[in-house]
Structure formats: C-alpha cells, structure tokens
Design a protein around this motif. Sequence first.
Motif, PDB file in Angstrom:
ATOM      1  N   TRP A  31       0.845  -1.204   0.000  1.00 44.97           N
ATOM      2  CA  TRP A  31       0.000   0.000   0.000  1.00 44.97           C
ATOM      3  C   TRP A  31       0.876   1.247   0.000  1.00 44.97           C
ATOM      4  N   PHE A  32       1.884   1.277   0.859  1.00 47.33           N
ATOM      5  CA  PHE A  32       2.779   2.437   0.908  1.00 47.33           C
ATOM      6  C   PHE A  32       3.504   2.626  -0.422  1.00 47.33           C
ATOM      7  N   LYS A  33       3.967   1.538  -1.006  1.00 46.49           N
ATOM      8  CA  LYS A  33       4.670   1.623  -2.291  1.00 46.49           C
ATOM      9  C   LYS A  33       3.751   2.186  -3.373  1.00 46.49           C
ATOM     10  N   LEU A  34       2.529   1.678  -3.451  1.00 44.87           N
ATOM     11  CA  LEU A  34       1.581   2.142  -4.469  1.00 44.87           C
ATOM     12  C   LEU A  34       1.206   3.604  -4.280  1.00 44.87           C
ATOM     13  N   LYS A  35       1.262   4.088  -3.062  1.00 46.62           N
ATOM     14  CA  LYS A  35       0.958   5.493  -2.764  1.00 46.62           C
ATOM     15  C   LYS A  35       2.183   6.394  -2.904  1.00 46.62           C
ATOM     16  N   GLY A  36       3.333   5.808  -3.231  1.00 50.60           N
ATOM     17  CA  GLY A  36       4.538   6.606  -3.443  1.00 50.60           C
ATOM     18  C   GLY A  36       5.376   6.858  -2.202  1.00 50.60           C
ATOM     19  N   TYR A  37       5.110   6.120  -1.133  1.00 48.65           N
ATOM     20  CA  TYR A  37       5.870   6.286   0.110  1.00 48.65           C
ATOM     21  C   TYR A  37       7.063   5.342   0.134  1.00 48.65           C
ATOM     22  N   THR A  38       8.155   5.787   0.751  1.00 48.98           N
ATOM     23  CA  THR A  38       9.223   4.860   1.098  1.00 48.98           C
ATOM     24  C   THR A  38       8.762   4.161   2.372  1.00 48.98           C
ATOM     25  N   PHE A  39       9.198   2.955   2.586  1.00 45.47           N
ATOM     26  CA  PHE A  39       8.745   2.171   3.735  1.00 45.47           C
ATOM     27  C   PHE A  39       9.958   1.599   4.436  1.00 45.47           C
ATOM     28  N   ALA A  40      10.061   1.845   5.737  1.00 46.17           N
ATOM     29  CA  ALA A  40      11.180   1.309   6.509  1.00 46.17           C
ATOM     30  C   ALA A  40      10.705   0.856   7.879  1.00 46.17           C
ATOM     31  N   GLU A  41      11.187  -0.287   8.296  1.00 45.58           N
ATOM     32  CA  GLU A  41      10.972  -0.741   9.668  1.00 45.58           C
ATOM     33  C   GLU A  41      12.181  -0.245  10.449  1.00 45.58           C
ATOM     34  N   THR A  42      11.964   0.759  11.283  1.00 46.17           N
ATOM     35  CA  THR A  42      13.085   1.398  11.975  1.00 46.17           C
ATOM     36  C   THR A  42      13.387   0.776  13.327  1.00 46.17           C
ATOM     37  N   GLN A  43      12.484  -0.057  13.810  1.00 49.20           N
ATOM     38  CA  GLN A  43      12.729  -0.715  15.100  1.00 49.20           C
ATOM     39  C   GLN A  43      11.994  -2.039  15.126  1.00 49.20           C
ATOM     40  N   TYR A  44      12.647  -3.055  15.674  1.00 49.87           N
ATOM     41  CA  TYR A  44      12.023  -4.358  15.872  1.00 49.87           C
ATOM     42  C   TYR A  44      12.597  -4.966  17.140  1.00 49.87           C
ATOM     43  N   GLU A  56       7.463  -5.577  19.385  1.00 49.69           N
ATOM     44  CA  GLU A  56       7.289  -4.134  19.238  1.00 49.69           C
ATOM     45  C   GLU A  56       8.043  -3.712  17.997  1.00 49.69           C
ATOM     46  N   LEU A  57       7.363  -3.000  17.109  1.00 53.52           N
ATOM     47  CA  LEU A  57       8.042  -2.523  15.914  1.00 53.52           C
ATOM     48  C   LEU A  57       7.524  -1.152  15.519  1.00 53.52           C
ATOM     49  N   ILE A  58       8.362  -0.443  14.782  1.00 49.13           N
ATOM     50  CA  ILE A  58       7.997   0.894  14.309  1.00 49.13           C
ATOM     51  C   ILE A  58       8.240   0.944  12.807  1.00 49.13           C
ATOM     52  N   TRP A  59       7.221   1.411  12.082  1.00 45.36           N
ATOM     53  CA  TRP A  59       7.345   1.669  10.656  1.00 45.36           C
ATOM     54  C   TRP A  59       7.380   3.174  10.465  1.00 45.36           C
ATOM     55  N   GLU A  60       8.276   3.629   9.622  1.00 47.38           N
ATOM     56  CA  GLU A  60       8.311   5.039   9.244  1.00 47.38           C
ATOM     57  C   GLU A  60       8.294   5.115   7.731  1.00 47.38           C
ATOM     58  N   THR A  61       7.380   5.904   7.217  1.00 48.36           N
ATOM     59  CA  THR A  61       7.249   6.057   5.780  1.00 48.36           C
ATOM     60  C   THR A  61       7.238   7.543   5.456  1.00 48.36           C
ATOM     61  N   ASN A  62       7.703   7.875   4.270  1.00 46.79           N
ATOM     62  CA  ASN A  62       7.579   9.266   3.860  1.00 46.79           C
ATOM     63  C   ASN A  62       7.438   9.347   2.355  1.00 46.79           C
ATOM     64  N   LYS A  63       6.855  10.440   1.920  1.00 45.07           N
ATOM     65  CA  LYS A  63       6.641  10.699   0.502  1.00 45.07           C
ATOM     66  C   LYS A  63       6.881  12.175   0.266  1.00 45.07           C
ATOM     67  N   LYS A  64       7.777  12.476  -0.656  1.00 42.84           N
ATOM     68  CA  LYS A  64       8.016  13.869  -1.004  1.00 42.84           C
ATOM     69  C   LYS A  64       6.854  14.354  -1.865  1.00 42.84           C
ATOM     70  N   PHE A  65       6.216  15.413  -1.394  1.00 38.96           N
ATOM     71  CA  PHE A  65       5.109  15.995  -2.144  1.00 38.96           C
ATOM     72  C   PHE A  65       5.666  16.912  -3.226  1.00 38.96           C
ATOM     73  N   ASP A  66       6.656  17.697  -2.861  1.00 36.67           N
ATOM     74  CA  ASP A  66       7.381  18.567  -3.783  1.00 36.67           C
ATOM     75  C   ASP A  66       8.732  18.892  -3.142  1.00 36.67           C
ATOM     76  N   VAL A  67       9.445  19.881  -3.652  1.00 36.64           N
ATOM     77  CA  VAL A  67      10.783  20.171  -3.127  1.00 36.64           C
ATOM     78  C   VAL A  67      10.753  20.813  -1.741  1.00 36.64           C
ATOM     79  N   TYR A  68       9.568  21.188  -1.266  1.00 36.80           N
ATOM     80  CA  TYR A  68       9.464  21.890   0.009  1.00 36.80           C
ATOM     81  C   TYR A  68       8.754  21.067   1.090  1.00 36.80           C
TER      82      TYR A  68
END
Length: 173
Positions: A31-44, A56-68
């Motif tokens: 789902w994150f990939k299809l929406k253009g987000y990077t997906f990382a499991e930052t803690q396990y 216990e785990l943490i996922w962090e995702t982000n997607k650049k909307f534009d340069v700002y």
Amino acid sequence: MSSTIRILEDAKLKYKDILDFDEFYKKMALWFKLKGYTFAETQYNEFDDPRGKQIELIWETNKKFDVYAKFLIKIQTRILAFNKIEIEKEGKKVKTSKGDFSFRINTFVVLDYDNNFDSGFKKILREIYDRFVIQSRIENYKISMQKDSEELLSEMKSFFAMFGSTPQYYENQ
C-alpha cells in the motif's frame, strides 16, 4: 530546522484475534509503495513471554510531495501473546497467527524537510513564506495528508475485517 504539522495524532487501532500478520505486513508495505511512500521498519524488538511472543516494531514512511514538503507516517505496533497457529479454512490447513495487536498511528506534513531555511535570516524568510506566500498550498498539503491518513486507516480496518472481526478505533488517547 524543518517545520512539522501534525495531521493525525496517536490514532489507535486495537485488534485481538486471528490475523495473518505476515500477510498484513506485506499488504501494508505494498500500500505504501503504491501510494509513493518509502517504507522502513526502523525498530524491531521481540521478547519471549509465557503467553507467546511480545513484539514491538515501528514503521516510518515518507513521501516527497514537492521540493518543500513531504508527508511522514509513523506506525508503532505492539503485539502481545503472539503465536503462530494453524487453522482450517475451506477444508485446508492454513498457517497464520493470533495475538493482541495494537497500532498507534501519527501522520505529519514536514515543511522545508531539507532544512534549507534553518537558521538566522533564512528562518525568518521561511516563516514569512509559509504564513503569507504559500498558505493555500500548505492547506492543500494538509488536505492531501488527511486523505492519505483516512485511506490508511480504512485499509488497515478492511484487512482486519477479512478475518471476521472489527478493530477498536480510538483517536488521541
């Protein structure tokens, strides 16, 4: 320093029942990939418990909307009494899992994510820029992130519903 606007704060989904967590993990990553987000499991972290594993785990995702601006989603997951089990489904034995699943979701819009305007006079310029020049664009960022947040929650709830149970949902608790 970048500026962060919180969109969804500590929304919680709780689900206690059978859940194919491996399949859920794959579905969320897709789902994150299809929406253009990077997906990382930052803690396990995994601990043994008499009732089953505690994870216990943490996922962090982000997607650049534009340069700002970019969108950021953090999901903290805690699973108690996690056990791999076998069930019979449509006459076939299927491997799955069972546990007490808790998800805490936070979503944000991050402005000036590259910290181009992080000190001195540049910081003042960024505040003026945010407040007066691109105010309507920031509103559009917030609306888009709100939409992604709602779609994410809906996707998670629909996955749980496939197993015949409705998760409990809480906001800001």
